[in-house]
Design an enzyme around this catalytic site. Structure first.
Site, PDB file in Angstrom:
ATOM      1  CG  HIS A  66      52.936  14.190  54.609  1.00 43.30           C
ATOM      2  ND1 HIS A  66      51.857  13.341  54.672  1.00 43.30           N
ATOM      3  CD2 HIS A  66      54.027  13.390  54.631  1.00 43.30           C
ATOM      4  CE1 HIS A  66      52.282  12.089  54.712  1.00 43.30           C
ATOM      5  NE2 HIS A  66      53.603  12.083  54.706  1.00 43.30           N
ATOM      6  CG  ASP A  68      49.133  14.809  52.050  1.00 36.56           C
ATOM      7  OD1 ASP A  68      50.105  15.097  52.781  1.00 36.56           O
ATOM      8  OD2 ASP A  68      49.265  14.382  50.889  1.00 36.56           O
ATOM      9  CD  GLU A 133      55.094  12.638  51.059  1.00 31.73           C
ATOM     10  OE1 GLU A 133      56.161  12.187  50.617  1.00 31.73           O
ATOM     11  OE2 GLU A 133      54.123  11.912  51.297  1.00 31.73           O
ATOM     12  CD  GLU A 134      51.423   9.856  51.492  1.00 31.05           C
ATOM     13  OE1 GLU A 134      51.885   9.289  50.486  1.00 31.05           O
ATOM     14  OE2 GLU A 134      51.722   9.544  52.653  1.00 31.05           O
ATOM     15  CG  HIS A 350      50.908   4.359  51.821  1.00 30.61           C
ATOM     16  ND1 HIS A 350      51.206   4.837  50.567  1.00 30.61           N
ATOM     17  CD2 HIS A 350      51.317   5.332  52.671  1.00 30.61           C
ATOM     18  CE1 HIS A 350      51.776   6.031  50.661  1.00 30.61           C
ATOM     19  NE2 HIS A 350      51.855   6.346  51.936  1.00 30.61           N
TER      20      HIS A 350
END
Ligand SMILES: [Zn+2]
Length: 383
Positions: A66, A68, A133-134, A350
């Site tokens: 992904h 993003d 995805e997030e 994150h």
């Protein structure tokens, strides 16, 4: 600067907060097109998905990732700006460095090198990227692309997910499956009243307590060789008006099952509802199945190939795990694909000051390329 580091930095500079791809996929499509790939931009809603293929027919090996990223939080908390890639002490810092722009760059360059060396390879090699995805629902990301594949009859034999999986160093842990996730919102109806006159009211907190105690105590299954036992957790419990002298009229509880392949979502749903019914609750449950569990079984061709490559090229025996949250692999596995995840160290994902070791970028691309070569039978050392 290495080619992979360079591409990773280019991607980090693009502020691609879900679902905004911010030009990441266009950059990659341009490169892959130059390398002879056929690129399709599958835009659904406000989500960009890229499907790039080289070669034809079976077997089909897909690299999945992904573009993003999650928000950085206050930028002043970072040692260097999150969207300005910065190298300090052998580490690359920036939002998405670990999750997962380095992985995307490594997959892209591994594929470029693979087709340059083996232009006439058998089968199909492909890259699938999404910009959602997030996000909370992933409706128009890989979930939607998988539906498109089902409609167009696109088969996938092996899916290599590039999410960061390593604990301390590259190759020390791979994911061979993921647990399923089933959530429920339980609404229990009582009768509101004065706490001094309970005979005129019905307290939903009192009614739900023994039911929740039973749900929390149940052993849903024993798990199996690859999965821990299924777990049930209540995440939110809300009732009450705020006043001390009022019995509330309703209660809302949010709960979630993380479940092994030894239980089906239907079984869990039915058993949970039977327990609620047994306790005589006036209630409704709204269910949401966000992913079925999947497993690449021991002896699977992709699983064995990835383990072999980690042993030979990283010198470690990878832990074969099904832990962690869900991944987009859950949408590809039901198409009949064997799915395995291998990527960089995930310790900083994150977080503030997200980073990866620069020297592992090039090595990761080497692993992906070797996996492709062994699966498609080129230059494969027998092991
Ligand atoms: Zn990720």
């Amino acid at each position: 600067m290495s080619e992979i580091l360079d591409l990773t930095c280019e991607l980090i500079r693009r502020r691609s907060l879900t679902p905004d791809d911010a030009g990441c996929q266009a950059l990659i499509a341009q490169r892959l097109q130059r390398a002879g790939f056929h690129c399709e931009h599958l835009r659904f809603g406000d989500v960009d998905n890229l499907w790039a293929t080289h070669g034809q027919g079976a077997p089909v090996l897909v690299f999945l990732g992904h573009t993003d990223v999650v928000p950085s939080g206050p930028e002043e908390n970072w040692a260097s700006p999150p969207f300005e890639p910065t190298i300090r002490d052998g580490r690359l810092y920036g939002r998405g460095a670990a999750d997962m722009k380095s992985g995307v760059a490594a997959m892209t360059i591994a594929l470029e090198r693979f087709v340059a060396t083996h232009p006439e390879h058998p089968g199909t090699v492909a890259l699938l990227l999404t910009s959602d995805e997030e996000g909370p629902t992933n409706l128009d990301g890989v979930r939607r692309v998988a539906r498109h594949f089902r409609e167009t009859g696109q088969r996938i034999d092996w899916c290599m997910v590039g999410e960061p999986t390593a604990k301390e160093k590259l190759g020390d842990l791979i994911r061979v499956g993921r647990r399923g996730s089933l959530s429920g919102v339980l609404v229990v109806r009582g009768v509101q009243g004065h706490v001094a006159y309970p005979q005129l009211a019905r307290n939903p907190i009192h009614m739900v307590a023994p039911a929740l105690a039973e749900l929390a105590a149940v052993r849903w299954d024993d798990g199996n060789d690859d999965f821990p036992p299924t777990s049930f957790q209540v995440s939110n419990l809300n009732a009450g008006t705020g006043a001390y002298n009022v019995i509330p009229g309703t209660l809302v509880a949010h709960f979630n099952f993380r479940f092994a392949t030894s239980s089906s979502a239907e079984f869990l749903r039915e058993r949970a509802e039977a327990i609620l019914e047994k306790h005589g609750l006036d209630c409704t449950v709204e269910w949401n199945l966000s992913g079925e569990p999947f497993l690449s079984p021991a002896g699977g061709r992709l699983r064995e190939t990835v383990i072999g490559v980690c042993r030979e090229l990283c010198g470690v025996n990878p832990e074969q795990s099904t832990g962690g949250g869900t991944s987009d692999g859950r949408f590809i596995a039901p198409l009949g694909a064997e799915v395995v995840e291998l990527g960089l160290v995930n310790a900083s994902i994150h977080k503030v000051d997200e980073c990866v070791r620069v020297e592992e970028l090039e090595r990761l691309a080497g692993l992906y390329r070797a996996i492709g070569e062994r699966l498609l039978g080129m230059g494969a050392k027998k092991f």
